[in-house]
Write a protein that holds these residues in place. Sequence first.
Motif, PDB file in Angstrom:
ATOM      1  N   SER A 102     -62.112  86.622  25.028  1.00 33.29           N
ATOM      2  CA  SER A 102     -60.957  86.192  24.248  1.00 33.29           C
ATOM      3  C   SER A 102     -59.874  85.828  25.254  1.00 33.29           C
ATOM      4  N   VAL A 103     -59.610  84.538  25.367  1.00 33.00           N
ATOM      5  CA  VAL A 103     -58.650  84.033  26.356  1.00 33.00           C
ATOM      6  C   VAL A 103     -57.336  83.739  25.642  1.00 33.00           C
ATOM      7  N   GLU A 104     -56.241  84.248  26.192  1.00 28.12           N
ATOM      8  CA  GLU A 104     -54.938  84.023  25.587  1.00 28.12           C
ATOM      9  C   GLU A 104     -54.501  82.564  25.773  1.00 28.12           C
ATOM     10  N   SER A 105     -53.672  82.100  24.849  1.00 25.89           N
ATOM     11  CA  SER A 105     -53.261  80.690  24.822  1.00 25.89           C
ATOM     12  C   SER A 105     -52.671  80.208  26.139  1.00 25.89           C
ATOM     13  N   ASP A 106     -51.847  81.036  26.799  1.00 30.94           N
ATOM     14  CA  ASP A 106     -51.236  80.572  28.048  1.00 30.94           C
ATOM     15  C   ASP A 106     -52.295  80.332  29.125  1.00 30.94           C
ATOM     16  N   ASN A 107     -53.368  81.124  29.127  1.00 29.81           N
ATOM     17  CA  ASN A 107     -54.430  80.898  30.104  1.00 29.81           C
ATOM     18  C   ASN A 107     -55.336  79.741  29.700  1.00 29.81           C
ATOM     19  N   ILE A 108     -55.485  79.491  28.408  1.00 32.46           N
ATOM     20  CA  ILE A 108     -56.207  78.281  27.978  1.00 32.46           C
ATOM     21  C   ILE A 108     -55.426  77.052  28.447  1.00 32.46           C
ATOM     22  N   GLU A 109     -54.102  77.115  28.328  1.00 31.56           N
ATOM     23  CA  GLU A 109     -53.268  75.998  28.790  1.00 31.56           C
ATOM     24  C   GLU A 109     -53.454  75.748  30.281  1.00 31.56           C
ATOM     25  N   VAL A 110     -53.494  76.812  31.080  1.00 29.50           N
ATOM     26  CA  VAL A 110     -53.711  76.670  32.527  1.00 29.50           C
ATOM     27  C   VAL A 110     -55.081  76.043  32.785  1.00 29.50           C
ATOM     28  N   LEU A 111     -56.111  76.529  32.077  1.00 33.73           N
ATOM     29  CA  LEU A 111     -57.452  75.941  32.228  1.00 33.73           C
ATOM     30  C   LEU A 111     -57.427  74.447  31.924  1.00 33.73           C
ATOM     31  N   MET A 112     -56.770  74.077  30.837  1.00 35.38           N
ATOM     32  CA  MET A 112     -56.743  72.671  30.424  1.00 35.38           C
ATOM     33  C   MET A 112     -55.925  71.801  31.374  1.00 35.38           C
ATOM     34  N   GLU A 113     -54.817  72.336  31.898  1.00 39.78           N
ATOM     35  CA  GLU A 113     -54.041  71.583  32.887  1.00 39.78           C
ATOM     36  C   GLU A 113     -54.888  71.309  34.127  1.00 39.78           C
ATOM     37  N   ASN A 114     -55.607  72.328  34.599  1.00 35.06           N
ATOM     38  CA  ASN A 114     -56.480  72.153  35.759  1.00 35.06           C
ATOM     39  C   ASN A 114     -57.632  71.198  35.431  1.00 35.06           C
ATOM     40  N   LEU A 115     -58.155  71.288  34.207  1.00 39.97           N
ATOM     41  CA  LEU A 115     -59.231  70.386  33.787  1.00 39.97           C
ATOM     42  C   LEU A 115     -58.761  68.936  33.809  1.00 39.97           C
ATOM     43  N   MET A 116     -57.528  68.666  33.384  1.00 41.65           N
ATOM     44  CA  MET A 116     -57.011  67.290  33.385  1.00 41.65           C
ATOM     45  C   MET A 116     -57.002  66.724  34.802  1.00 41.65           C
ATOM     46  N   VAL A 117     -56.627  67.551  35.767  1.00 47.28           N
ATOM     47  CA  VAL A 117     -56.645  67.108  37.163  1.00 47.28           C
ATOM     48  C   VAL A 117     -58.082  66.749  37.561  1.00 47.28           C
ATOM     49  N   LYS A 118     -59.048  67.600  37.186  1.00 48.75           N
ATOM     50  CA  LYS A 118     -60.445  67.338  37.542  1.00 48.75           C
ATOM     51  C   LYS A 118     -60.982  66.099  36.838  1.00 48.75           C
ATOM     52  N   ILE A 119     -60.582  65.868  35.597  1.00 53.26           N
ATOM     53  CA  ILE A 119     -61.001  64.641  34.900  1.00 53.26           C
ATOM     54  C   ILE A 119     -60.467  63.426  35.639  1.00 53.26           C
ATOM     55  N   ARG A 120     -59.199  63.479  36.047  1.00 50.44           N
ATOM     56  CA  ARG A 120     -58.616  62.347  36.775  1.00 50.44           C
ATOM     57  C   ARG A 120     -59.338  62.092  38.093  1.00 50.44           C
ATOM     58  N   ILE A 121     -59.739  63.161  38.782  1.00 49.87           N
ATOM     59  CA  ILE A 121     -60.440  63.022  40.058  1.00 49.87           C
ATOM     60  C   ILE A 121     -61.883  62.568  39.842  1.00 49.87           C
ATOM     61  N   LYS A 122     -62.595  63.238  38.945  1.00 51.14           N
ATOM     62  CA  LYS A 122     -64.042  63.017  38.807  1.00 51.14           C
ATOM     63  C   LYS A 122     -64.414  61.844  37.902  1.00 51.14           C
ATOM     64  N   CYS A 123     -63.588  61.519  36.931  1.00 52.09           N
ATOM     65  CA  CYS A 123     -63.928  60.444  35.997  1.00 52.09           C
ATOM     66  C   CYS A 123     -63.142  59.160  36.246  1.00 52.09           C
ATOM     67  N   TYR A 124     -61.949  59.281  36.838  1.00 49.48           N
ATOM     68  CA  TYR A 124     -61.120  58.106  37.107  1.00 49.48           C
ATOM     69  C   TYR A 124     -60.937  57.851  38.607  1.00 49.48           C
ATOM     70  N   GLN A 125     -61.610  58.638  39.438  1.00 49.76           N
ATOM     71  CA  GLN A 125     -61.590  58.498  40.894  1.00 49.76           C
ATOM     72  C   GLN A 125     -60.187  58.455  41.480  1.00 49.76           C
ATOM     73  N   GLU A 126     -59.268  59.213  40.889  1.00 50.84           N
ATOM     74  CA  GLU A 126     -57.922  59.318  41.455  1.00 50.84           C
ATOM     75  C   GLU A 126     -57.949  60.324  42.598  1.00 50.84           C
ATOM     76  N   ASP A 127     -57.196  60.039  43.637  1.00 51.12           N
ATOM     77  CA  ASP A 127     -57.119  60.933  44.794  1.00 51.12           C
ATOM     78  C   ASP A 127     -55.896  61.826  44.626  1.00 51.12           C
ATOM     79  N   LEU A 128     -56.125  63.025  44.100  1.00 52.22           N
ATOM     80  CA  LEU A 128     -55.017  63.935  43.824  1.00 52.22           C
ATOM     81  C   LEU A 128     -55.001  65.152  44.738  1.00 52.22           C
ATOM     82  N   GLY A 129     -56.015  65.288  45.588  1.00 51.60           N
ATOM     83  CA  GLY A 129     -56.095  66.470  46.433  1.00 51.60           C
ATOM     84  C   GLY A 129     -56.389  67.707  45.613  1.00 51.60           C
ATOM     85  N   GLU A 130     -56.197  68.864  46.209  1.00 49.77           N
ATOM     86  CA  GLU A 130     -56.444  70.128  45.509  1.00 49.77           C
ATOM     87  C   GLU A 130     -55.179  70.586  44.807  1.00 49.77           C
ATOM     88  N   GLN A 131     -55.272  70.716  43.505  1.00 55.87           N
ATOM     89  CA  GLN A 131     -54.159  71.218  42.706  1.00 55.87           C
ATOM     90  C   GLN A 131     -54.740  72.203  41.707  1.00 55.87           C
TER      91      GLN A 131
END
Length: 160
Positions: A102-131
């Motif tokens: 059971s993951v609290e909403s604030d940690n789901i938000e952190v997961l999703m924010e990090n996921l958006m960075v990975k989508i941009r890197i892995k699916c759109y080939q953006e160079d964002l470095g490690e965030q």
Amino acid sequence: MEQQEWIRIFQAEIETLNRKEHTWHLEFDESIVPNNPNMGWKTYLRKTSARFSCNSCKRSWPSNLVMVVFHMRLMNGQGTVKVRPLRQNCKRCPNAQMVKPSVESDNIEVLMENLMVKIRIKCYQEDLGEQNKMPRNLDVKSPHEPGHCEGCKLGICTKQ
């Protein structure tokens, strides 16, 4: 229902991509294998904090070592993210079944924010470095127990 919360937060975060030509959706899939995605899919593994509750004795416990597996794909303008939060079982109950976190909403938000960075890197080939934004840790009194952690059993837990 917690899955609806994950989907709601995912949909809010996906808007930050500003990719109106693509639609994205999130689905839960217990069958995805952490480091073995199907052809065309990309993997992202992330640690978060969550609570668990035994189905047998009702004991609950926190963990700051809960692995979440994401597989993502963008094809023909349609983006799909499959997610599998890994489970743990009770150390007190013999033959205890694995239970979902059971993951609290604030940690789901952190997961999703990090996921958006990975989508941009892995699916759109953006160079964002490690965030990587870190989840909010829970107050955990006992050590991580690899014998009760699905992530450890799969060889992907960050404790190993």
